[in-house]
Design an enzyme around this catalytic site. Sequence first.
Site, PDB file in Angstrom:
ATOM      1  N   HIS A  42       0.866  -1.198   0.000  1.00  0.00           N
ATOM      2  CA  HIS A  42       0.000   0.000   0.000  1.00  0.00           C
ATOM      3  C   HIS A  42       0.895   1.238   0.000  1.00  0.00           C
ATOM      4  O   HIS A  42       1.492   1.565  -1.022  1.00  0.00           O
ATOM      5  CB  HIS A  42      -0.922  -0.095   1.224  1.00  0.00           C
ATOM      6  CG  HIS A  42      -2.015   0.922   1.312  1.00  0.00           C
ATOM      7  ND1 HIS A  42      -2.329   1.784   0.302  1.00  0.00           N
ATOM      8  CD2 HIS A  42      -2.887   1.203   2.314  1.00  0.00           C
ATOM      9  CE1 HIS A  42      -3.335   2.557   0.670  1.00  0.00           C
ATOM     10  NE2 HIS A  42      -3.687   2.217   1.892  1.00  0.00           N
ATOM     11  N   HIS A 100      -2.324  -2.244 -10.238  1.00  0.00           N
ATOM     12  CA  HIS A 100      -3.256  -1.665  -9.270  1.00  0.00           C
ATOM     13  C   HIS A 100      -4.498  -2.533  -9.206  1.00  0.00           C
ATOM     14  O   HIS A 100      -4.914  -3.072 -10.237  1.00  0.00           O
ATOM     15  CB  HIS A 100      -3.642  -0.229  -9.674  1.00  0.00           C
ATOM     16  CG  HIS A 100      -4.249   0.529  -8.556  1.00  0.00           C
ATOM     17  ND1 HIS A 100      -5.598   0.505  -8.300  1.00  0.00           N
ATOM     18  CD2 HIS A 100      -3.683   1.295  -7.595  1.00  0.00           C
ATOM     19  CE1 HIS A 100      -5.835   1.238  -7.240  1.00  0.00           C
ATOM     20  NE2 HIS A 100      -4.697   1.730  -6.782  1.00  0.00           N
ATOM     21  N   ASP A 147       2.776   5.550  -7.401  1.00  0.00           N
ATOM     22  CA  ASP A 147       3.991   5.405  -6.597  1.00  0.00           C
ATOM     23  C   ASP A 147       5.248   5.334  -7.449  1.00  0.00           C
ATOM     24  O   ASP A 147       6.345   5.565  -6.958  1.00  0.00           O
ATOM     25  CB  ASP A 147       3.892   4.154  -5.726  1.00  0.00           C
ATOM     26  CG  ASP A 147       2.798   4.316  -4.693  1.00  0.00           C
ATOM     27  OD1 ASP A 147       2.810   5.332  -4.002  1.00  0.00           O
ATOM     28  OD2 ASP A 147       1.927   3.449  -4.618  1.00  0.00           O
TER      29      ASP A 147
HETATM   30  C1  LIG Z   1      -1.012  -3.232  -6.404  1.00  0.00           C
HETATM   31  C2  LIG Z   1      -1.151  -4.738  -6.376  1.00  0.00           C
HETATM   32  C3  LIG Z   1      -1.004  -5.232  -4.925  1.00  0.00           C
HETATM   33  C4  LIG Z   1      -2.522  -5.132  -6.955  1.00  0.00           C
HETATM   34  O1  LIG Z   1      -2.700  -6.477  -6.786  1.00  0.00           O
HETATM   35  P1  LIG Z   1      -3.945  -7.295  -7.348  1.00  0.00           P
HETATM   36  O2  LIG Z   1      -4.990  -6.417  -7.878  1.00  0.00           O
HETATM   37  O3  LIG Z   1      -4.305  -8.278  -6.294  1.00  0.00           O
HETATM   38  O4  LIG Z   1      -3.326  -8.021  -8.603  1.00  0.00           O
HETATM   39  P2  LIG Z   1      -2.856  -9.503  -8.629  1.00  0.00           P
HETATM   40  O5  LIG Z   1      -1.911  -9.773  -7.511  1.00  0.00           O
HETATM   41  O6  LIG Z   1      -4.080 -10.362  -8.746  1.00  0.00           O
HETATM   42  O7  LIG Z   1      -2.050  -9.563  -9.992  1.00  0.00           O
HETATM   43  C5  LIG Z   1      -2.543 -10.069 -11.214  1.00  0.00           C
HETATM   44  C6  LIG Z   1      -1.385 -10.688 -11.966  1.00  0.00           C
HETATM   45  O8  LIG Z   1      -0.397  -9.692 -12.258  1.00  0.00           O
HETATM   46  C7  LIG Z   1       0.833  -9.993 -11.600  1.00  0.00           C
HETATM   47  N1  LIG Z   1       1.314  -8.745 -11.011  1.00  0.00           N
HETATM   48  C8  LIG Z   1       0.569  -7.802 -10.394  1.00  0.00           C
HETATM   49  N2  LIG Z   1       1.328  -6.739 -10.076  1.00  0.00           N
HETATM   50  C9  LIG Z   1       2.576  -7.036 -10.525  1.00  0.00           C
HETATM   51  C10 LIG Z   1       3.787  -6.316 -10.504  1.00  0.00           C
HETATM   52  N3  LIG Z   1       3.864  -5.107  -9.977  1.00  0.00           N
HETATM   53  N4  LIG Z   1       4.887  -6.892 -11.046  1.00  0.00           N
HETATM   54  C11 LIG Z   1       4.815  -8.132 -11.602  1.00  0.00           C
HETATM   55  N5  LIG Z   1       3.662  -8.852 -11.657  1.00  0.00           N
HETATM   56  C12 LIG Z   1       2.574  -8.298 -11.122  1.00  0.00           C
HETATM   57  C13 LIG Z   1       0.490 -11.040 -10.538  1.00  0.00           C
HETATM   58  O9  LIG Z   1       1.597 -11.873 -10.263  1.00  0.00           O
HETATM   59  C14 LIG Z   1      -0.643 -11.761 -11.193  1.00  0.00           C
HETATM   60  O10 LIG Z   1      -0.117 -12.630 -12.142  1.00  0.00           O
HETATM   61  P3  LIG Z   1      -0.844 -14.050 -12.447  1.00  0.00           P
HETATM   62  O11 LIG Z   1      -2.224 -13.694 -12.930  1.00  0.00           O
HETATM   63  O12 LIG Z   1       0.013 -14.691 -13.482  1.00  0.00           O
HETATM   64  O13 LIG Z   1      -0.849 -14.793 -11.149  1.00  0.00           O
HETATM   65  C15 LIG Z   1      -0.047  -5.405  -7.252  1.00  0.00           C
HETATM   66  O14 LIG Z   1      -0.190  -4.982  -8.581  1.00  0.00           O
HETATM   67  C16 LIG Z   1       1.348  -5.115  -6.742  1.00  0.00           C
HETATM   68  O15 LIG Z   1       1.844  -5.817  -5.846  1.00  0.00           O
HETATM   69  N6  LIG Z   1       2.024  -4.054  -7.291  1.00  0.00           N
HETATM   70  C17 LIG Z   1       3.327  -3.674  -6.817  1.00  0.00           C
HETATM   71  C18 LIG Z   1       3.230  -2.876  -5.547  1.00  0.00           C
HETATM   72  C19 LIG Z   1       2.697  -1.472  -5.787  1.00  0.00           C
HETATM   73  O16 LIG Z   1       3.145  -0.763  -6.674  1.00  0.00           O
HETATM   74  N7  LIG Z   1       1.739  -1.070  -4.951  1.00  0.00           N
HETATM   75  C20 LIG Z   1       1.173   0.270  -4.988  1.00  0.00           C
HETATM   76  C21 LIG Z   1      -0.231   0.280  -5.436  1.00  0.00           C
HETATM   77  S1  LIG Z   1      -0.776   1.957  -5.605  1.00  0.00           S
END
Ligand SMILES: CC(C)(COP(=O)(O)OP(=O)(O)OC[C@H]1O[C@@H](n2cnc3c(N)ncnc32)[C@H](O)[C@@H]1OP(=O)(O)O)[C@@H](O)C(=O)NCCC(=O)NCCS
Length: 496
Positions: free
Chosen positions: A300, A339, A395
Amino acid sequence: MAVHKNTPRQSLTVVDNRTGKSYELPITHNSVLATDIKKIKAEPSPTDTAEDETKQGLRVYDPAYMNTAVVQSKITYINGLEGILRYRGYPIEQLVQKSNFLETAYLLIYGELPTEPQYADWQSEVGQHTFVHTDIEGLLKSFRYDSHPMSMLTAGFAALGAFAPEANPSLRGQKLYTAAASGDMESLKVLDKQILRILGKAPTLAAASYRMRQGRPFNRPAQGLSYTGNFLHLLDTLSDAGKPYTPHPVLEKALDALFIIHADHEVNCSTATVLQVGSSLVDPYSVVAAGCAALYGPSHGGASESAIRMLMEIGSPENVPAFMKDVEARKRVLVGFGHRVYKNVDPRSTAIRQLAEDVFKVTGRNKLLDTALELARYARESDFMRSRNLYPNVDFYSGLIYQAMGFPLDFYPVLFAVPRCVGWLAHWRQQMLTPSGVKIWRPRQLYVGSGEREYVEARERERKEGATVFDAPVQVHHGGDSKRNLLAVGRVRARL
Ligand SMILES: CC(C)(COP(=O)(O)OP(=O)(O)OC[C@H]1O[C@@H](n2cnc3c(N)ncnc32)[C@H](O)[C@@H]1OP(=O)(O)O)[C@@H](O)C(=O)NCCC(=O)NCCS
């Protein structure tokens, strides 16, 4: 509302194949009520356990809230597919261009842009509540010099509550805030006063956590500066010998815009936490402290810090392909991308790209920018990223601006938490003013553990067959123990 002849019925018909019964569930705002689903009942099937409680009605299973609306809100609208973010109907891009943080705060909390006299009162009132009790300074000074500033900020907010017993429903009565919903003006006054206090004191606490780390005395809040101008003064003024502090206008404007962008984001993780905790009717200081704890997590509010650490690790543009191979092999996460809601473009990242240019003109170009741009370019062309709709989020760019402005990495979540207090308070106020009252948030679970079993006396117990490493505590190292003590207490064997 006019009902047209050919308007389809706003309902959902479901047939329970276990019983053959059909149910019609009303659809409102394109949603069905989870409690209507509970009306769907059946006799347990042979595969159901007692804990499935089949006779009590069908449950809705939604781990991580992937498709569950928990409130009706008038505050912020996000359209993740089209990249839209609006506060009370106003597009974020317009607010960043034309508004300022304090005005946007008023809009988010009270629903309308303030008139000129309303704004003048608001600014002056928030300014009046910027000082913290000197005992709070003592509390922050008791932290270790290298404590993470979010630990200090979270503790600081929780401690503030102890200085306002008149604002504590545990002491003053359960309805201290919720009575406002039925027009109790005293209740509304207490409620709005805590909002002023928290908004006023947030920069003071945040700056104290920063100064603490440097061993510098805490500055006193200044009057006559903007909200972010005062924050910069609290952080940076080195001596009050003569010249009053004037923030650099470009940096002040950039920070103000970043504060607007971070002020709210509907029911994200920390705001959901705020509402969950708020639903117990605890005081708003504890509510905001809980919000801080949620925001502190790397998925987050910690992402901008992690994004910069990642860019530093990559080092230079030529190392991007190797790093991205690891991401595509799912060994690494590309921080600052992806996201839960935005699956196309994060409008906040678009809104701050220009800001980044303005700041770099003053501070000099951030050395990591070339690596960041190469990463963004590579990600745009990567099948892995495209197929998962992973685009830069806010971010990815905010960290570059904070770093160019000279903020230490672990201060970035604080720079997020201070403006987010506005969103938290807007949602908390809306919650307290719910006309039908505040129901405590109590989600359900699907119990999938052991059925009922008899207690076994210790001497008769045997290690569970097939037990894995997760089924008992692992042995941990006691880093602080001296060898002498470990030998004395027999945790290591002496070599005789
Ligand atoms: C923001 C976040 C937690 C959203 O998660 P979410 O909506 O639950 O998305 P998911 O975890 O279901 O991801 C979907 C797919 O994309 C991949 N993925 C998501 N974000 C990714 C990233 N930043 N880098 C690489 N792969 C990513 C996941 O591994 C998943 O792959 P799969 O379908 O093969 O298993 C996630 O994108 C993330 O961890 N981002 C990096 C941290 C970040 O920048 N956070 C700030 C948010 S404002």
